[in-house]
Design a protein around this motif. Structure first.
Motif, PDB file in Angstrom:
ATOM      1  N   GLN A  21      88.554  27.213  40.389  1.00 45.86           N
ATOM      2  CA  GLN A  21      89.809  27.845  40.007  1.00 45.86           C
ATOM      3  C   GLN A  21      90.813  27.731  41.147  1.00 45.86           C
ATOM      4  O   GLN A  21      90.483  27.970  42.306  1.00 45.86           O
ATOM      5  CB  GLN A  21      89.574  29.332  39.686  1.00 45.86           C
ATOM      6  CG  GLN A  21      88.718  29.572  38.457  1.00 45.86           C
ATOM      7  CD  GLN A  21      89.352  29.051  37.185  1.00 45.86           C
ATOM      8  OE1 GLN A  21      90.536  29.232  36.952  1.00 45.86           O
ATOM      9  NE2 GLN A  21      88.553  28.380  36.385  1.00 45.86           N
ATOM     10  N   PRO A  22      92.061  27.348  40.867  1.00 45.25           N
ATOM     11  CA  PRO A  22      93.055  27.217  41.939  1.00 45.25           C
ATOM     12  C   PRO A  22      93.369  28.560  42.569  1.00 45.25           C
ATOM     13  O   PRO A  22      93.366  29.599  41.903  1.00 45.25           O
ATOM     14  CB  PRO A  22      94.273  26.647  41.205  1.00 45.25           C
ATOM     15  CG  PRO A  22      94.089  27.024  39.765  1.00 45.25           C
ATOM     16  CD  PRO A  22      92.612  27.022  39.540  1.00 45.25           C
ATOM     17  N   ASN A  23      93.610  28.545  43.853  1.00 46.13           N
ATOM     18  CA  ASN A  23      93.993  29.756  44.579  1.00 46.13           C
ATOM     19  C   ASN A  23      95.376  30.178  44.103  1.00 46.13           C
ATOM     20  O   ASN A  23      96.323  29.385  44.162  1.00 46.13           O
ATOM     21  CB  ASN A  23      94.010  29.448  46.084  1.00 46.13           C
ATOM     22  CG  ASN A  23      94.329  30.660  46.923  1.00 46.13           C
ATOM     23  OD1 ASN A  23      94.894  31.635  46.443  1.00 46.13           O
ATOM     24  ND2 ASN A  23      93.967  30.586  48.185  1.00 46.13           N
ATOM     25  N   PRO A  24      95.533  31.415  43.611  1.00 42.37           N
ATOM     26  CA  PRO A  24      96.841  31.853  43.112  1.00 42.37           C
ATOM     27  C   PRO A  24      97.936  31.828  44.169  1.00 42.37           C
ATOM     28  O   PRO A  24      99.121  31.828  43.828  1.00 42.37           O
ATOM     29  CB  PRO A  24      96.581  33.292  42.642  1.00 42.37           C
ATOM     30  CG  PRO A  24      95.117  33.375  42.421  1.00 42.37           C
ATOM     31  CD  PRO A  24      94.508  32.460  43.430  1.00 42.37           C
ATOM     32  N   LEU A  25      97.561  31.813  45.446  1.00 45.28           N
ATOM     33  CA  LEU A  25      98.557  31.831  46.519  1.00 45.28           C
ATOM     34  C   LEU A  25      98.891  30.431  47.031  1.00 45.28           C
ATOM     35  O   LEU A  25      99.440  30.260  48.110  1.00 45.28           O
ATOM     36  CB  LEU A  25      98.071  32.716  47.670  1.00 45.28           C
ATOM     37  CG  LEU A  25      97.862  34.183  47.298  1.00 45.28           C
ATOM     38  CD1 LEU A  25      97.461  35.003  48.505  1.00 45.28           C
ATOM     39  CD2 LEU A  25      99.119  34.771  46.654  1.00 45.28           C
ATOM     40  N   THR A  26      98.549  29.419  46.223  1.00 46.29           N
ATOM     41  CA  THR A  26      98.923  28.034  46.535  1.00 46.29           C
ATOM     42  C   THR A  26      99.467  27.390  45.258  1.00 46.29           C
ATOM     43  O   THR A  26      99.485  27.995  44.192  1.00 46.29           O
ATOM     44  CB  THR A  26      97.716  27.227  47.048  1.00 46.29           C
ATOM     45  OG1 THR A  26      96.694  27.220  46.029  1.00 46.29           O
ATOM     46  CG2 THR A  26      97.141  27.839  48.322  1.00 46.29           C
ATOM     47  N   ARG A  27      99.919  26.166  45.388  1.00 43.15           N
ATOM     48  CA  ARG A  27     100.371  25.362  44.231  1.00 43.15           C
ATOM     49  C   ARG A  27     101.456  26.048  43.422  1.00 43.15           C
ATOM     50  O   ARG A  27     101.311  26.265  42.211  1.00 43.15           O
ATOM     51  CB  ARG A  27      99.183  25.029  43.325  1.00 43.15           C
ATOM     52  CG  ARG A  27      98.079  24.259  44.038  1.00 43.15           C
ATOM     53  CD  ARG A  27      96.967  23.855  43.078  1.00 43.15           C
ATOM     54  NE  ARG A  27      95.836  23.288  43.783  1.00 43.15           N
ATOM     55  CZ  ARG A  27      94.718  22.867  43.197  1.00 43.15           C
ATOM     56  NH1 ARG A  27      94.593  22.963  41.881  1.00 43.15           N
ATOM     57  NH2 ARG A  27      93.741  22.372  43.912  1.00 43.15           N
ATOM     58  N   PHE A  28     102.529  26.382  44.095  1.00 44.26           N
ATOM     59  CA  PHE A  28     103.662  26.980  43.400  1.00 44.26           C
ATOM     60  C   PHE A  28     104.537  25.887  42.793  1.00 44.26           C
ATOM     61  O   PHE A  28     104.576  24.757  43.284  1.00 44.26           O
ATOM     62  CB  PHE A  28     104.483  27.832  44.374  1.00 44.26           C
ATOM     63  CG  PHE A  28     103.770  29.065  44.835  1.00 44.26           C
ATOM     64  CD1 PHE A  28     103.762  30.206  44.046  1.00 44.26           C
ATOM     65  CD2 PHE A  28     103.089  29.087  46.043  1.00 44.26           C
ATOM     66  CE1 PHE A  28     103.092  31.353  44.461  1.00 44.26           C
ATOM     67  CE2 PHE A  28     102.417  30.225  46.463  1.00 44.26           C
ATOM     68  CZ  PHE A  28     102.424  31.358  45.670  1.00 44.26           C
ATOM     69  N   PRO A  29     105.246  26.210  41.710  1.00 42.49           N
ATOM     70  CA  PRO A  29     106.115  25.213  41.079  1.00 42.49           C
ATOM     71  C   PRO A  29     107.210  24.727  42.021  1.00 42.49           C
ATOM     72  O   PRO A  29     107.638  25.453  42.925  1.00 42.49           O
ATOM     73  CB  PRO A  29     106.727  25.985  39.892  1.00 42.49           C
ATOM     74  CG  PRO A  29     105.839  27.161  39.683  1.00 42.49           C
ATOM     75  CD  PRO A  29     105.266  27.504  41.017  1.00 42.49           C
ATOM     76  N   LYS A  30     107.655  23.522  41.818  1.00 39.13           N
ATOM     77  CA  LYS A  30     108.748  22.955  42.621  1.00 39.13           C
ATOM     78  C   LYS A  30     109.951  23.886  42.552  1.00 39.13           C
ATOM     79  O   LYS A  30     110.310  24.381  41.502  1.00 39.13           O
ATOM     80  CB  LYS A  30     109.111  21.567  42.088  1.00 39.13           C
ATOM     81  CG  LYS A  30     110.187  20.858  42.903  1.00 39.13           C
ATOM     82  CD  LYS A  30     110.400  19.448  42.398  1.00 39.13           C
ATOM     83  CE  LYS A  30     111.604  18.782  43.048  1.00 39.13           C
ATOM     84  NZ  LYS A  30     111.622  18.821  44.497  1.00 39.13           N
ATOM     85  N   GLY A  31     110.562  24.133  43.699  1.00 39.86           N
ATOM     86  CA  GLY A  31     111.696  25.042  43.774  1.00 39.86           C
ATOM     87  C   GLY A  31     111.302  26.453  44.168  1.00 39.86           C
ATOM     88  O   GLY A  31     112.171  27.277  44.480  1.00 39.86           O
ATOM     89  N   SER A  32     110.007  26.721  44.170  1.00 37.81           N
ATOM     90  CA  SER A  32     109.547  28.059  44.560  1.00 37.81           C
ATOM     91  C   SER A  32     108.411  28.007  45.574  1.00 37.81           C
ATOM     92  O   SER A  32     107.753  29.013  45.819  1.00 37.81           O
ATOM     93  CB  SER A  32     109.084  28.845  43.322  1.00 37.81           C
ATOM     94  OG  SER A  32     107.973  28.218  42.722  1.00 37.81           O
ATOM     95  N   THR A  33     108.177  26.828  46.166  1.00 43.67           N
ATOM     96  CA  THR A  33     107.132  26.731  47.176  1.00 43.67           C
ATOM     97  C   THR A  33     107.582  27.446  48.443  1.00 43.67           C
ATOM     98  O   THR A  33     108.777  27.472  48.768  1.00 43.67           O
ATOM     99  CB  THR A  33     106.798  25.272  47.514  1.00 43.67           C
ATOM    100  OG1 THR A  33     107.928  24.682  48.183  1.00 43.67           O
ATOM    101  CG2 THR A  33     106.476  24.466  46.259  1.00 43.67           C
ATOM    102  N   PRO A  34     106.650  28.028  49.180  1.00 41.13           N
ATOM    103  CA  PRO A  34     107.044  28.714  50.423  1.00 41.13           C
ATOM    104  C   PRO A  34     107.699  27.771  51.426  1.00 41.13           C
ATOM    105  O   PRO A  34     108.565  28.203  52.191  1.00 41.13           O
ATOM    106  CB  PRO A  34     105.732  29.298  50.941  1.00 41.13           C
ATOM    107  CG  PRO A  34     104.647  28.603  50.192  1.00 41.13           C
ATOM    108  CD  PRO A  34     105.219  28.192  48.884  1.00 41.13           C
ATOM    109  N   LYS A  35     107.318  26.512  51.419  1.00 42.82           N
ATOM    110  CA  LYS A  35     107.943  25.562  52.349  1.00 42.82           C
ATOM    111  C   LYS A  35     109.412  25.359  52.017  1.00 42.82           C
ATOM    112  O   LYS A  35     110.273  25.347  52.912  1.00 42.82           O
ATOM    113  CB  LYS A  35     107.204  24.223  52.317  1.00 42.82           C
ATOM    114  CG  LYS A  35     107.677  23.254  53.385  1.00 42.82           C
ATOM    115  CD  LYS A  35     106.799  22.016  53.450  1.00 42.82           C
ATOM    116  CE  LYS A  35     107.253  21.092  54.589  1.00 42.82           C
ATOM    117  NZ  LYS A  35     106.390  19.891  54.683  1.00 42.82           N
ATOM    118  N   GLU A  36     109.718  25.223  50.730  1.00 39.76           N
ATOM    119  CA  GLU A  36     111.118  25.047  50.312  1.00 39.76           C
ATOM    120  C   GLU A  36     111.944  26.297  50.591  1.00 39.76           C
ATOM    121  O   GLU A  36     113.045  26.222  51.161  1.00 39.76           O
ATOM    122  CB  GLU A  36     111.177  24.734  48.813  1.00 39.76           C
ATOM    123  CG  GLU A  36     110.621  23.391  48.411  1.00 39.76           C
ATOM    124  CD  GLU A  36     110.524  23.267  46.894  1.00 39.76           C
ATOM    125  OE1 GLU A  36     111.238  22.419  46.338  1.00 39.76           O
ATOM    126  OE2 GLU A  36     109.742  24.016  46.276  1.00 39.76           O
TER     127      GLU A  36
END
Length: 367
Positions: A21-36
């Motif tokens: 199962q993917p970690n809920p605190l990773t893999r955010f949609p484009k435009g909402s990533t913590p890096k962006e």
């Protein structure tokens, strides 16, 4: 025998499925990533004017500066680090008058920024400045009032005032001093202070009134406690005598906050008022506390990671096209009037909001 093998295979498959199962605190949609988001807000901060408080650097600016540095370190953005250093450099010379005086809890926390920059650059000027802010927080001045002397006599900071904000303001500068020097006195100061504030101010439901005589749970006020506790716990060795009490207070608060999170993912201006407006600075602070708790293993990931993800995704639409966080409650003094809190003006770009958004971005990147 066949039945036992089948059960074993079923258990293994179930474990593998859960692990996949993917970690809920990773893999955010484009435009909402913590890096962006972190990049948008950090570079926006660089070009902003100083926010002043009685003619010196405001603590909210320090909080934002610290957040931008944390983000820059997580993504190894050396250009951003250089910009943040350059923004500070005039404070040694032409802008020296903007340095906060060392006579108040909101001013002394400025030292945390200098100490963070020292850890990055090893420039002794930052260390000297930062430690002076940390040490004067415990050095009783000659003109101290009787109440301030009383706090100092008990081993607490003379700047103690039993405002919940203090458990970020005091712990952040003492904590950074501990990181720089390794001297346990700084950690012990912060921990002793935190335990006393918890004993004096935390309510049975885990939250904190805005003031002892104002029985409202104002989001950003509680946010300072929500951030201060995990930041301090991260530094404390397992055998520190004050760790169990602080962990108890932290977990109690997190459980209550989880119950008050709105269906949208946000928290409201008054935490327990479902009809009040969603406030961004408090929401970001609570989200940060969840993120850190999950990452450190203090909070149940199955319960709190989805809540933190929901909150982060709910926060993003509140950033406008100028990279200003909107719906930030302005600085708010206590008032024994519920409507006072609902009527507070809401600023866009207020650094009280920009800062905890950056803290969240940096924390998520540290996963």
């Amino acid at each position: 025998m066949l039945k036992k093998i089948s059960l074993l295979l079923l258990t293994i498959c179930s474990f593998q499925l859960l692990s996949a199962q993917p970690n809920p605190l990773t893999r955010f949609p484009k435009g909402s990533t913590p890096k962006e988001i972190g990049k948008q807000l950090a570079y926006h901060f660089i070009n902003g004017k100083h926010e002043l408080y009685d003619r010196s650097i405001h603590y909210a600016e320090v909080c934002t500066w610290n957040g931008a540095l944390d983000y820059a370190l997580e993504v190894n953005d050396k250009k951003l680090i250089k910009h943040l250093q350059d923004k500070f450099e005039p404070l040694f010379t032409t802008e020296k008058a903007l340095l906060p005086p060392m006579n108040h809890v909101d001013y002394n926390m400025f030292g945390s920024l200098a100490l963070k920059l020292y850890q990055i650059t090893k420039d002794e000027r930052y260390k000297k400045m930062g430690l002076e802010y940390a040490d004067t927080q415990w050095t009783l001045p000659a003109n101290a009032k009787p109440e301030q002397k009383s706090w100092a006599d008990k081993g607490y900071s003379w700047q103690t005032r039993l405002w919940i904000d203090d458990m970020y303001m005091i712990t952040v500068v003492q904590g950074e001093a501990y990181k720089v020097t390794g001297d346990k006195k700084y950690l012990d100061r912060a921990a002793k202070e935190m335990v006393m504030y918890l004993d004096e101010l935390q309510r049975p439901n885990g939250l904190f009134y805005h003031a002892p005589d104002v029985h409202y749970y104002w989001a950003r006020g509680d946010g300072w406690m929500a951030v201060g506790m995990p930041n301090l716990l991260r530094m404390m060795p397992d055998d520190h005598k004050d760790r169990p009490r602080i962990m108890e207070g932290y977990l109690k608060m997190m459980k209550s906050l989880k119950n008050y999170q709105q269906p949208s993912g946000m928290w409201n201006q008054l935490i327990d008022e479902p009809t009040f407006w969603a406030e961004t600075s408090g929401t970001a602070m609570f989200t940060y506390a969840f993120i850190v708790g999950v990452q450190e293993g203090w909070l149940d990931a199955a319960e709190y990671a989805p809540a933190a993800r929901k909150a982060w995704l709910a926060m993003i639409p509140y950033i406008d096209q100028r990279n200003n966080v909107t719906e930030v409650c302005i600085g708010t003094g206590k008032k024994n009037d519920k409507q006072h809190y609902n009527n507070r003006p809401r600023n866009a770009g207020d650094l009280h909001g920009q800062a905890p958004y950056l803290w969240c971005a940096a924390a998520l990147l540290g996963e």
